[in-house]
Design a protein around this motif. Sequence first.
Motif, PDB file in Angstrom:
ATOM      1  N   PHE A  47      38.503 111.219  35.511  1.00 34.16           N
ATOM      2  CA  PHE A  47      37.139 111.020  35.037  1.00 34.16           C
ATOM      3  C   PHE A  47      36.581 112.312  34.457  1.00 34.16           C
ATOM      4  N   GLY A  48      35.439 112.188  33.799  1.00 33.32           N
ATOM      5  CA  GLY A  48      34.556 113.301  33.529  1.00 33.32           C
ATOM      6  C   GLY A  48      33.394 113.185  34.485  1.00 33.32           C
ATOM      7  N   VAL A  49      32.703 114.289  34.758  1.00 33.38           N
ATOM      8  CA  VAL A  49      31.629 114.230  35.744  1.00 33.38           C
ATOM      9  C   VAL A  49      30.457 113.385  35.267  1.00 33.38           C
ATOM     10  N   ILE A  50      30.310 113.172  33.965  1.00 32.11           N
ATOM     11  CA  ILE A  50      29.213 112.313  33.512  1.00 32.11           C
ATOM     12  C   ILE A  50      29.471 110.858  33.890  1.00 32.11           C
ATOM     13  N   GLU A  51      30.695 110.566  34.335  1.00 38.88           N
ATOM     14  CA  GLU A  51      31.033 109.218  34.798  1.00 38.88           C
ATOM     15  C   GLU A  51      30.966 109.108  36.324  1.00 38.88           C
ATOM     16  N   MET A  52      30.558 110.196  36.959  1.00 40.84           N
ATOM     17  CA  MET A  52      30.458 110.234  38.417  1.00 40.84           C
ATOM     18  C   MET A  52      28.993 110.187  38.830  1.00 40.84           C
ATOM     19  N   ASN A  53      28.777 109.953  40.109  1.00 44.65           N
ATOM     20  CA  ASN A  53      27.416 109.842  40.635  1.00 44.65           C
ATOM     21  C   ASN A  53      26.920 111.199  41.131  1.00 44.65           C
ATOM     22  N   ASP A  54      26.769 112.132  40.187  1.00 45.87           N
ATOM     23  CA  ASP A  54      26.288 113.463  40.537  1.00 45.87           C
ATOM     24  C   ASP A  54      25.411 113.952  39.391  1.00 45.87           C
ATOM     25  N   LEU A  55      24.122 113.899  39.584  1.00 44.41           N
ATOM     26  CA  LEU A  55      23.178 114.173  38.505  1.00 44.41           C
ATOM     27  C   LEU A  55      23.251 115.619  38.013  1.00 44.41           C
ATOM     28  N   LYS A  56      23.387 116.573  38.928  1.00 44.07           N
ATOM     29  CA  LYS A  56      23.351 117.979  38.527  1.00 44.07           C
ATOM     30  C   LYS A  56      24.519 118.341  37.618  1.00 44.07           C
ATOM     31  N   SER A  57      25.725 117.900  37.976  1.00 45.70           N
ATOM     32  CA  SER A  57      26.886 118.199  37.129  1.00 45.70           C
ATOM     33  C   SER A  57      26.781 117.454  35.801  1.00 45.70           C
ATOM     34  N   ARG A  58      26.260 116.249  35.842  1.00 47.32           N
ATOM     35  CA  ARG A  58      26.080 115.476  34.608  1.00 47.32           C
ATOM     36  C   ARG A  58      25.162 116.225  33.640  1.00 47.32           C
ATOM     37  N   ILE A  59      24.071 116.749  34.150  1.00 47.44           N
ATOM     38  CA  ILE A  59      23.135 117.490  33.304  1.00 47.44           C
ATOM     39  C   ILE A  59      23.801 118.739  32.729  1.00 47.44           C
ATOM     40  N   GLU A  60      24.594 119.429  33.533  1.00 47.88           N
ATOM     41  CA  GLU A  60      25.277 120.635  33.052  1.00 47.88           C
ATOM     42  C   GLU A  60      26.153 120.325  31.840  1.00 47.88           C
ATOM     43  N   ILE A  61      26.943 119.282  31.944  1.00 51.97           N
ATOM     44  CA  ILE A  61      27.886 118.970  30.863  1.00 51.97           C
ATOM     45  C   ILE A  61      27.184 118.397  29.642  1.00 51.97           C
ATOM     46  N   LEU A  62      26.189 117.558  29.854  1.00 50.88           N
ATOM     47  CA  LEU A  62      25.457 117.014  28.709  1.00 50.88           C
ATOM     48  C   LEU A  62      24.690 118.116  27.975  1.00 50.88           C
ATOM     49  N   ASN A  63      24.206 119.097  28.719  1.00 57.13           N
ATOM     50  CA  ASN A  63      23.546 120.229  28.065  1.00 57.13           C
ATOM     51  C   ASN A  63      24.546 121.094  27.302  1.00 57.13           C
ATOM     52  N   LEU A  64      25.766 121.202  27.831  1.00 57.50           N
ATOM     53  CA  LEU A  64      26.816 121.915  27.099  1.00 57.50           C
ATOM     54  C   LEU A  64      27.120 121.196  25.788  1.00 57.50           C
ATOM     55  N   LYS A  65      27.210 119.905  25.834  1.00 60.15           N
ATOM     56  CA  LYS A  65      27.436 119.116  24.617  1.00 60.15           C
ATOM     57  C   LYS A  65      26.308 119.348  23.605  1.00 60.15           C
ATOM     58  N   LYS A  66      25.076 119.342  24.067  1.00 59.75           N
ATOM     59  CA  LYS A  66      23.947 119.575  23.183  1.00 59.75           C
ATOM     60  C   LYS A  66      24.009 120.961  22.555  1.00 59.75           C
ATOM     61  N   GLU A  67      24.446 121.937  23.326  1.00 58.61           N
ATOM     62  CA  GLU A  67      24.559 123.286  22.800  1.00 58.61           C
ATOM     63  C   GLU A  67      25.597 123.328  21.677  1.00 58.61           C
ATOM     64  N   VAL A  68      26.735 122.700  21.894  1.00 55.10           N
ATOM     65  CA  VAL A  68      27.758 122.651  20.834  1.00 55.10           C
ATOM     66  C   VAL A  68      27.194 121.990  19.584  1.00 55.10           C
ATOM     67  N   GLU A  69      26.530 120.872  19.769  1.00 60.65           N
ATOM     68  CA  GLU A  69      25.983 120.133  18.625  1.00 60.65           C
ATOM     69  C   GLU A  69      24.952 120.956  17.863  1.00 60.65           C
ATOM     70  N   SER A  70      24.232 121.821  18.569  1.00 64.79           N
ATOM     71  CA  SER A  70      23.184 122.601  17.907  1.00 64.79           C
ATOM     72  C   SER A  70      23.754 123.648  16.956  1.00 64.79           C
ATOM     73  N   TYR A  71      25.040 123.949  17.090  1.00 64.10           N
ATOM     74  CA  TYR A  71      25.664 124.958  16.230  1.00 64.10           C
ATOM     75  C   TYR A  71      26.568 124.354  15.162  1.00 64.10           C
ATOM     76  N   VAL A  72      26.558 123.046  15.056  1.00 61.38           N
ATOM     77  CA  VAL A  72      27.391 122.376  14.040  1.00 61.38           C
ATOM     78  C   VAL A  72      26.619 122.307  12.729  1.00 61.38           C
TER      79      VAL A  72
END
Length: 219
Positions: free
Chosen positions: A194-219
Amino acid sequence: MERGIIVAFLQVKGGSGKSTLTQNLSVSFAHSNLKVKIVDCDIRQRTCSKWVSRRNEYHPEKPQVFSSIQVDDLRNSVVEDSKNYDVVIIDVQGSDSKSLRTSLLISDIVYIPFTPSQNDIEVIEEFCWLLEETHCQNNHRKTFYILNNCSVHYLDQSISDAELFFQDYTHVLSPSQIKVYNRKVYKVASSEGFGVIEMNDLKSRIEILNLKKEVESYV
Protein backbone atom coordinates in the motif's frame (compact mmCIF):
# COMPACT_ATOMS: atom_id res chain seq x y z
CA MET A 1 5.49 20.24 -20.63
CA GLU A 2 5.04 17.78 -23.48
CA ARG A 3 6.45 14.89 -21.50
CA GLY A 4 5.92 13.54 -18.02
CA ILE A 5 7.78 14.95 -15.03
CA ILE A 6 10.91 13.21 -13.79
CA VAL A 7 11.45 13.09 -10.03
CA ALA A 8 14.43 11.47 -8.30
CA PHE A 9 15.12 10.48 -4.69
CA LEU A 10 18.89 10.36 -4.25
CA GLN A 11 21.41 9.83 -1.48
CA VAL A 12 25.05 8.79 -1.22
CA LYS A 13 24.29 6.63 1.84
CA GLY A 14 21.63 4.08 2.69
CA GLY A 15 18.91 4.28 5.30
CA SER A 16 17.50 7.69 4.37
CA GLY A 17 14.08 6.40 3.31
CA LYS A 18 14.34 7.03 -0.44
CA SER A 19 12.33 3.96 -1.39
CA THR A 20 9.56 4.68 1.12
CA LEU A 21 9.15 8.20 -0.23
CA THR A 22 9.23 6.89 -3.80
CA GLN A 23 6.51 4.35 -3.11
CA ASN A 24 4.21 6.78 -1.38
CA LEU A 25 4.63 9.61 -3.85
CA SER A 26 3.91 7.20 -6.71
CA VAL A 27 0.65 6.08 -5.08
CA SER A 28 -0.46 9.65 -4.48
CA PHE A 29 -0.02 10.46 -8.16
CA ALA A 30 -1.67 7.20 -9.25
CA HIS A 31 -4.76 8.16 -7.24
CA SER A 32 -4.95 11.31 -9.38
CA ASN A 33 -5.52 9.13 -12.45
CA LEU A 34 -1.98 9.67 -13.66
CA LYS A 35 0.19 7.01 -15.25
CA VAL A 36 3.16 6.53 -12.92
CA LYS A 37 6.35 4.53 -13.29
CA ILE A 38 9.12 3.85 -10.77
CA VAL A 39 12.59 3.28 -12.19
CA ASP A 40 14.42 1.16 -9.62
CA CYS A 41 18.19 1.51 -9.94
CA ASP A 42 19.04 -0.52 -6.87
CA ILE A 43 19.60 -3.90 -8.50
CA ARG A 44 20.72 -5.49 -5.22
CA GLN A 45 17.81 -4.67 -2.93
CA ARG A 46 15.11 -3.88 -5.53
CA THR A 47 12.95 -2.51 -2.71
CA CYS A 48 10.57 -0.57 -4.94
CA SER A 49 10.28 -3.30 -7.56
CA LYS A 50 9.37 -5.85 -4.90
CA TRP A 51 6.82 -3.45 -3.44
CA VAL A 52 5.22 -2.94 -6.85
CA SER A 53 5.01 -6.72 -7.32
CA ARG A 54 3.26 -7.08 -3.94
CA ARG A 55 0.89 -4.27 -4.77
CA ASN A 56 -0.07 -5.67 -8.17
CA GLU A 57 -0.52 -9.19 -6.79
CA TYR A 58 -2.43 -8.38 -3.60
CA HIS A 59 -4.32 -5.25 -4.61
CA PRO A 60 -5.20 -5.33 -8.32
CA GLU A 61 -8.19 -3.11 -7.57
CA LYS A 62 -5.92 -0.23 -6.49
CA PRO A 63 -4.56 2.39 -8.91
CA GLN A 64 -1.66 0.72 -10.68
CA VAL A 65 1.96 1.75 -10.36
CA PHE A 66 4.40 0.48 -12.97
CA SER A 67 8.07 -0.27 -12.43
CA SER A 68 11.25 -1.40 -14.10
CA ILE A 69 14.76 -2.22 -12.94
CA GLN A 70 17.33 -0.12 -14.73
CA VAL A 71 21.10 0.01 -14.43
CA ASP A 72 22.54 0.64 -17.88
CA ASP A 73 21.54 3.47 -20.21
CA LEU A 74 19.42 5.18 -17.56
CA ARG A 75 19.28 8.46 -19.44
CA ASN A 76 17.71 7.09 -22.62
CA SER A 77 15.41 4.77 -20.72
CA VAL A 78 13.97 7.49 -18.48
CA VAL A 79 13.66 10.01 -21.30
CA GLU A 80 11.70 7.43 -23.28
CA ASP A 81 9.55 6.56 -20.25
CA SER A 82 8.71 10.24 -19.77
CA LYS A 83 7.02 10.20 -23.18
CA ASN A 84 4.67 7.43 -22.09
CA TYR A 85 4.09 8.19 -18.40
CA ASP A 86 2.82 11.27 -16.61
CA VAL A 87 5.26 10.83 -13.73
CA VAL A 88 8.57 8.93 -13.66
CA ILE A 89 10.20 8.52 -10.24
CA ILE A 90 13.80 7.34 -9.98
CA ASP A 91 14.96 5.48 -6.88
CA VAL A 92 18.75 5.13 -6.77
CA GLN A 93 20.77 2.99 -4.37
CA GLY A 94 22.45 4.87 -1.53
CA SER A 95 25.91 5.41 -2.97
CA ASP A 96 27.80 7.65 -5.35
CA SER A 97 27.04 5.82 -8.57
CA LYS A 98 26.63 6.37 -12.29
CA SER A 99 22.86 6.13 -11.82
CA LEU A 100 22.91 8.88 -9.19
CA ARG A 101 24.97 11.20 -11.39
CA THR A 102 22.79 10.51 -14.42
CA SER A 103 19.66 11.21 -12.36
CA LEU A 104 21.04 14.63 -11.45
CA LEU A 105 21.37 15.39 -15.16
CA ILE A 106 17.90 14.30 -16.31
CA SER A 107 15.53 14.99 -13.43
CA ASP A 108 13.18 17.93 -13.14
CA ILE A 109 12.96 17.66 -9.36
CA VAL A 110 15.47 16.01 -7.03
CA TYR A 111 14.81 15.23 -3.38
CA ILE A 112 17.70 14.32 -1.10
CA PRO A 113 16.27 12.71 2.05
CA PHE A 114 18.08 13.12 5.34
CA THR A 115 17.37 11.69 8.74
CA PRO A 116 17.89 14.68 11.06
CA SER A 117 20.95 13.37 12.88
CA GLN A 118 24.48 14.75 12.77
CA ASN A 119 26.03 11.65 11.23
CA ASP A 120 23.49 11.61 8.40
CA ILE A 121 23.29 15.28 7.50
CA GLU A 122 27.05 15.70 7.32
CA VAL A 123 27.14 13.69 4.09
CA ILE A 124 25.85 16.81 2.34
CA GLU A 125 29.45 17.99 2.19
CA GLU A 126 30.22 14.98 0.00
CA PHE A 127 27.16 15.70 -2.12
CA CYS A 128 27.74 19.42 -2.66
CA TRP A 129 30.30 19.23 -5.40
CA LEU A 130 28.12 16.82 -7.36
CA LEU A 131 25.19 19.22 -7.14
CA GLU A 132 27.32 22.17 -8.20
CA GLU A 133 29.01 20.25 -11.00
CA THR A 134 25.74 19.08 -12.56
CA HIS A 135 23.72 22.26 -12.09
CA CYS A 136 25.07 23.95 -15.21
CA GLN A 137 24.27 20.82 -17.24
CA ASN A 138 20.69 20.75 -15.93
CA ASN A 139 19.94 24.29 -14.81
CA HIS A 140 16.16 23.87 -14.76
CA ARG A 141 16.45 21.21 -12.04
CA LYS A 142 14.88 21.93 -8.64
CA THR A 143 16.89 20.36 -5.84
CA PHE A 144 15.63 20.00 -2.27
CA TYR A 145 16.63 18.36 0.94
CA ILE A 146 13.76 16.72 2.79
CA LEU A 147 13.88 15.69 6.43
CA ASN A 148 12.62 12.13 6.75
CA ASN A 149 12.12 9.75 9.69
CA CYS A 150 11.79 12.74 11.99
CA SER A 151 11.13 12.14 15.67
CA VAL A 152 7.52 12.65 16.75
CA HIS A 153 8.62 13.66 20.26
CA TYR A 154 7.74 17.32 20.80
CA LEU A 155 10.88 18.00 22.83
CA ASP A 156 13.24 16.67 20.16
CA GLN A 157 15.51 19.41 18.77
CA SER A 158 17.00 17.43 15.87
CA ILE A 159 14.81 19.07 13.22
CA SER A 160 15.74 22.62 14.16
CA ASP A 161 19.40 21.59 14.48
CA ALA A 162 19.35 20.08 10.99
CA GLU A 163 17.66 23.13 9.48
CA LEU A 164 20.31 25.35 11.04
CA PHE A 165 23.06 23.13 9.61
CA PHE A 166 21.60 23.29 6.10
CA GLN A 167 21.52 27.07 6.04
CA ASP A 168 25.15 26.93 4.90
CA TYR A 169 24.14 24.99 1.79
CA THR A 170 21.26 27.03 0.39
CA HIS A 171 23.38 27.89 -2.64
CA VAL A 172 23.06 24.30 -3.87
CA LEU A 173 19.76 23.04 -2.48
CA SER A 174 16.56 24.37 -0.97
CA PRO A 175 14.56 23.06 1.97
CA SER A 176 11.45 21.09 1.20
CA GLN A 177 8.52 22.50 3.10
CA ILE A 178 7.50 18.93 3.95
CA LYS A 179 8.77 16.89 6.87
CA VAL A 180 8.05 13.18 7.06
CA TYR A 181 7.92 11.65 10.51
CA ASN A 182 8.91 8.26 11.83
CA ARG A 183 5.54 6.51 11.90
CA LYS A 184 4.95 2.77 12.01
CA VAL A 185 2.33 3.06 9.26
CA TYR A 186 5.03 3.66 6.64
CA LYS A 187 6.59 0.26 7.29
CA VAL A 188 3.23 -1.48 7.47
CA ALA A 189 2.04 0.05 4.21
CA SER A 190 5.25 -0.89 2.41
CA SER A 191 5.14 -4.50 3.59
CA GLU A 192 1.54 -4.86 2.41
CA GLY A 193 1.90 -3.15 -0.96
CA PHE A 194 0.00 0.00 0.00
CA GLY A 195 0.76 3.68 0.12
CA VAL A 196 -0.01 5.45 3.38
CA ILE A 197 -2.77 7.50 1.73
CA GLU A 198 -4.60 4.16 1.46
CA MET A 199 -4.18 3.50 5.19
CA ASN A 200 -6.15 4.79 8.15
CA ASP A 201 -3.58 7.30 9.38
CA LEU A 202 -4.42 10.94 8.81
CA LYS A 203 -1.04 12.44 9.74
CA SER A 204 0.99 10.34 7.29
CA ARG A 205 -1.65 10.88 4.61
CA ILE A 206 -1.31 14.65 4.98
CA GLU A 207 2.49 14.42 4.80
CA ILE A 208 2.46 12.57 1.49
CA LEU A 209 -0.34 14.57 -0.10
CA ASN A 210 1.52 17.75 0.80
CA LEU A 211 4.66 16.31 -0.79
CA LYS A 212 2.67 15.67 -3.95
CA LYS A 213 1.39 19.25 -3.91
CA GLU A 214 4.93 20.54 -3.53
CA VAL A 215 6.07 18.57 -6.58
CA GLU A 216 3.12 19.83 -8.59
CA SER A 217 3.89 23.43 -7.63
CA TYR A 218 7.25 23.21 -9.41
CA VAL A 219 5.98 21.66 -12.65
